[in-house]
Write a protein that holds these residues in place. Structure first.
Motif, PDB file in Angstrom:
ATOM      1  N   LYS A  86       4.558   6.157  -5.268  1.00 31.28           N
ATOM      2  CA  LYS A  86       5.119   6.960  -4.179  1.00 31.28           C
ATOM      3  C   LYS A  86       4.540   6.530  -2.834  1.00 31.28           C
ATOM      4  O   LYS A  86       5.253   6.453  -1.831  1.00 31.28           O
ATOM      5  CB  LYS A  86       4.844   8.450  -4.408  1.00 31.28           C
ATOM      6  N   GLU A  87       3.244   6.225  -2.823  1.00 30.88           N
ATOM      7  CA  GLU A  87       2.609   5.781  -1.587  1.00 30.88           C
ATOM      8  C   GLU A  87       3.170   4.427  -1.150  1.00 30.88           C
ATOM      9  O   GLU A  87       3.449   4.214   0.031  1.00 30.88           O
ATOM     10  CB  GLU A  87       1.095   5.688  -1.789  1.00 30.88           C
ATOM     11  N   GLU A 122       6.109   3.288  -1.867  1.00 37.01           N
ATOM     12  CA  GLU A 122       7.478   3.533  -1.429  1.00 37.01           C
ATOM     13  C   GLU A 122       7.500   4.067   0.008  1.00 37.01           C
ATOM     14  O   GLU A 122       8.290   3.613   0.844  1.00 37.01           O
ATOM     15  CB  GLU A 122       8.152   4.528  -2.375  1.00 37.01           C
ATOM     16  N   ASN A 123       6.613   4.989   0.311  1.00 38.86           N
ATOM     17  CA  ASN A 123       6.523   5.526   1.676  1.00 38.86           C
ATOM     18  C   ASN A 123       6.106   4.450   2.669  1.00 38.86           C
ATOM     19  O   ASN A 123       6.626   4.398   3.791  1.00 38.86           O
ATOM     20  CB  ASN A 123       5.554   6.703   1.723  1.00 38.86           C
ATOM     21  N   ARG A 142       9.064   2.276   3.473  1.00 39.98           N
ATOM     22  CA  ARG A 142       9.978   2.955   4.410  1.00 39.98           C
ATOM     23  C   ARG A 142       9.435   2.881   5.835  1.00 39.98           C
ATOM     24  O   ARG A 142      10.190   2.661   6.784  1.00 39.98           O
ATOM     25  CB  ARG A 142      10.145   4.411   3.999  1.00 39.98           C
ATOM     26  N   GLU A 143       8.140   3.068   5.975  1.00 38.32           N
ATOM     27  CA  GLU A 143       7.521   2.978   7.297  1.00 38.32           C
ATOM     28  C   GLU A 143       7.654   1.563   7.863  1.00 38.32           C
ATOM     29  O   GLU A 143       7.897   1.388   9.063  1.00 38.32           O
ATOM     30  CB  GLU A 143       6.051   3.380   7.228  1.00 38.32           C
TER      31      GLU A 143
END
Length: 73
Positions: free
Chosen positions: A49-50, A52-53, A56-57
């Motif tokens: 999840k990290e 993936e974030n 996105r950033e």
């Protein structure tokens, strides 16, 4: 002529960078969907999840830089 060439190269580089980050987003989503039980692997799930974030950033940062540098994709 030199400025046009530089803008062209920048647009190609930014486009490929965004494309790679979006590919990583697809892979992370696939990995997250393949994890059957989040309770068994909470650390792995949180790491994915990290990542993936972060991807996105990175896409948002690249698009922002393209706007600031006036590079068209």
């Amino acid at each position: 002529m030199e400025k046009l060439r530089q803008e062209y190269i920048l647009s190609i580089l930014f486009y490929h960078s965004i494309e790679r980050e979006e590919l990583m987003l697809c892979k992370y989503r696939g990995y997250l969907e393949s994890i059957d039980d989040r309770k068994k692997n909470p650390e792995l799930y949180s790491i994915l999840k990290e990542f993936e974030n972060d991807a996105r950033e990175h896409v948002a940062l690249l698009k922002d830089k393209m706007i600031k540098l006036n590079v068209r994709g």
